[in-house]
Design a protein around this motif. Structure first.
Motif, PDB file in Angstrom:
ATOM      1  N   ALA A 154       0.834  -1.201   0.000  1.00  0.00           N
ATOM      2  CA  ALA A 154       0.000   0.000   0.000  1.00  0.00           C
ATOM      3  C   ALA A 154       0.871   1.254   0.000  1.00  0.00           C
ATOM      4  CB  ALA A 154      -0.941   0.000   1.206  1.00  0.00           C
ATOM      5  N   ALA A 155       2.000   1.197   0.698  1.00  0.00           N
ATOM      6  CA  ALA A 155       2.925   2.335   0.718  1.00  0.00           C
ATOM      7  C   ALA A 155       3.506   2.575  -0.671  1.00  0.00           C
ATOM      8  CB  ALA A 155       4.043   2.096   1.733  1.00  0.00           C
ATOM      9  N   GLU A 156       3.888   1.491  -1.353  1.00  0.00           N
ATOM     10  CA  GLU A 156       4.411   1.642  -2.719  1.00  0.00           C
ATOM     11  C   GLU A 156       3.356   2.244  -3.640  1.00  0.00           C
ATOM     12  OE1 GLU A 156       5.853  -2.137  -4.075  1.00  0.00           O
ATOM     13  OE2 GLU A 156       7.376  -2.246  -2.505  1.00  0.00           O
ATOM     14  N   ASP A 157       2.113   1.784  -3.495  1.00  0.00           N
ATOM     15  CA  ASP A 157       1.028   2.340  -4.309  1.00  0.00           C
ATOM     16  C   ASP A 157       0.832   3.827  -4.024  1.00  0.00           C
ATOM     17  OD1 ASP A 157       0.624  -0.143  -5.413  1.00  0.00           O
ATOM     18  OD2 ASP A 157      -1.147  -0.616  -4.181  1.00  0.00           O
ATOM     19  N   THR A 196       1.521   9.414  -5.702  1.00  0.00           N
ATOM     20  CA  THR A 196       2.121  10.725  -5.429  1.00  0.00           C
ATOM     21  C   THR A 196       3.014  11.151  -6.586  1.00  0.00           C
ATOM     22  OG1 THR A 196       2.043  10.309  -3.052  1.00  0.00           O
ATOM     23  CG2 THR A 196       3.585  12.001  -3.817  1.00  0.00           C
ATOM     24  N   TYR A 197       3.828  10.224  -7.089  1.00  0.00           N
ATOM     25  CA  TYR A 197       4.712  10.541  -8.216  1.00  0.00           C
ATOM     26  C   TYR A 197       3.916  10.893  -9.473  1.00  0.00           C
ATOM     27  CZ  TYR A 197       8.881   8.913  -5.705  1.00  0.00           C
ATOM     28  OH  TYR A 197       9.910   8.766  -4.822  1.00  0.00           O
ATOM     29  N   ALA A 245       8.181  20.185   0.523  1.00  0.00           N
ATOM     30  CA  ALA A 245       6.856  20.457   1.094  1.00  0.00           C
ATOM     31  C   ALA A 245       5.754  20.118   0.094  1.00  0.00           C
ATOM     32  CB  ALA A 245       6.761  21.920   1.510  1.00  0.00           C
ATOM     33  N   TYR A 246       6.002  20.400  -1.157  1.00  0.00           N
ATOM     34  CA  TYR A 246       5.016  20.157  -2.206  1.00  0.00           C
ATOM     35  C   TYR A 246       4.704  18.669  -2.341  1.00  0.00           C
ATOM     36  CZ  TYR A 246       2.835  20.776  -6.818  1.00  0.00           C
ATOM     37  OH  TYR A 246       1.965  20.801  -7.864  1.00  0.00           O
ATOM     38  N   VAL A 247       5.725  17.827  -2.387  1.00  0.00           N
ATOM     39  CA  VAL A 247       5.502  16.400  -2.555  1.00  0.00           C
ATOM     40  C   VAL A 247       4.912  15.787  -1.283  1.00  0.00           C
ATOM     41  CG1 VAL A 247       7.773  15.501  -1.876  1.00  0.00           C
ATOM     42  CG2 VAL A 247       6.446  14.320  -3.605  1.00  0.00           C
ATOM     43  N   ARG A 248       5.290  16.286  -0.131  1.00  0.00           N
ATOM     44  CA  ARG A 248       4.721  15.784   1.122  1.00  0.00           C
ATOM     45  C   ARG A 248       3.231  16.115   1.194  1.00  0.00           C
ATOM     46  NH1 ARG A 248       7.969  12.539   3.942  1.00  0.00           N
ATOM     47  NH2 ARG A 248      10.130  13.079   3.675  1.00  0.00           N
ATOM     48  N   ARG A 249       2.875  17.294   0.769  1.00  0.00           N
ATOM     49  CA  ARG A 249       1.458  17.678   0.753  1.00  0.00           C
ATOM     50  C   ARG A 249       0.676  16.743  -0.168  1.00  0.00           C
ATOM     51  NH1 ARG A 249      -1.711  22.582   1.190  1.00  0.00           N
ATOM     52  NH2 ARG A 249      -3.824  21.809   0.988  1.00  0.00           N
ATOM     53  N   ILE A 250       1.233  16.426  -1.317  1.00  0.00           N
ATOM     54  CA  ILE A 250       0.576  15.496  -2.244  1.00  0.00           C
ATOM     55  C   ILE A 250       0.443  14.128  -1.576  1.00  0.00           C
ATOM     56  CG2 ILE A 250       0.790  14.259  -4.433  1.00  0.00           C
ATOM     57  CD1 ILE A 250       2.326  16.736  -5.509  1.00  0.00           C
ATOM     58  N   LEU A 251       1.513  13.638  -0.952  1.00  0.00           N
ATOM     59  CA  LEU A 251       1.508  12.320  -0.315  1.00  0.00           C
ATOM     60  C   LEU A 251       0.418  12.229   0.753  1.00  0.00           C
ATOM     61  CD1 LEU A 251       3.235   9.568   0.007  1.00  0.00           C
ATOM     62  CD2 LEU A 251       4.164  10.723   2.005  1.00  0.00           C
ATOM     63  N   TYR A 252       0.388  13.191   1.665  1.00  0.00           N
ATOM     64  CA  TYR A 252      -0.583  13.140   2.752  1.00  0.00           C
ATOM     65  C   TYR A 252      -2.003  13.349   2.252  1.00  0.00           C
ATOM     66  CZ  TYR A 252       3.397  12.908   5.820  1.00  0.00           C
ATOM     67  OH  TYR A 252       4.548  12.497   6.431  1.00  0.00           O
ATOM     68  N   SER A 253      -2.178  14.214   1.281  1.00  0.00           N
ATOM     69  CA  SER A 253      -3.510  14.423   0.705  1.00  0.00           C
ATOM     70  C   SER A 253      -4.002  13.169   0.000  1.00  0.00           C
ATOM     71  CB  SER A 253      -3.496  15.588  -0.283  1.00  0.00           C
ATOM     72  OG  SER A 253      -3.196  16.777   0.383  1.00  0.00           O
ATOM     73  N   ARG A 254      -3.127  12.517  -0.761  1.00  0.00           N
ATOM     74  CA  ARG A 254      -3.515  11.280  -1.463  1.00  0.00           C
ATOM     75  C   ARG A 254      -3.881  10.191  -0.454  1.00  0.00           C
ATOM     76  NH1 ARG A 254      -5.185  11.709  -6.340  1.00  0.00           N
ATOM     77  NH2 ARG A 254      -4.884   9.490  -6.500  1.00  0.00           N
TER      78      ARG A 254
END
Length: 168
Positions: A31-34, A39-40, A57-66
């Protein structure tokens, strides 16, 4: 420098840290890989437009939002567990038991509560930084942290001592 080269360098440099954060959120390697792949996908689509934005910060925001949005879409009642580490030695049995107890307790929190704890205690972000990453207010981060820690104390009172004193 070409934006595509910047993207490759960023992913190469920060990919492992993003995978660890995704694992802490999901509790499952697959699930983490998905989550990292989702995110990518979003990051690649938006990279050219992101310009002067701090990529971390931008990629972390995407990760947590996803992560939070994905949970809302799926409405999972339980999150899958990761396998325990292979072959703990006799000295590590207590640590493994604590880790599994904590994983089980974290899996019973809401995704937003897990995200707040990962941001605050694993990523070591301030309340303001965590709020920016989640797109909420610092007061929401404070209250979610308080509620999540209270819930963890109920679910795993002996293990949560590592969080004691960290709450402000």
């Amino acid at each position: 420098m070409d934006r595509e080269v910047e993207l490759r360098e960023f992913v190469s440099a920060r990919g492992t840290a993003l995978s660890r954060a995704a694992y802490l959120l999901t509790g499952d390697h697959q699930a983490a890989e998905d989550l990292v792949q989702e995110t990518y996908v979003v990051l690649v689509r938006r990279w050219q437009r992101s310009g002067a934005v701090d990529p971390e910060a931008y990629v972390r925001r995407i990760l947590y939002s996803r992560f939070v949005d994905g949970w809302r879409r799926r409405r999972l009642s339980e999150l899958p567990w990761a396998s325990p580490p292979d072959g703990p030695t006799h000295d590590e049995v207590g640590a493994v038991t604590d880790r599994l107890t904590l994983e089980g307790a974290l899996a019973r929190l809401t995704p937003k509560q897990r995200a707040v704890l990962v941001l605050r205690f694993y990523e070591d972000l301030t309340e303001a930084q965590a709020a920016a990453a989640l797109g909420t207010s610092p007061n929401t981060v404070k209250s979610q942290t308080r509620v999540a820690l209270e819930r963890l104390r109920e679910l795993a009172p002996d293990v949560v001592t590592s969080f004691e004193g960290a709450e402000t």
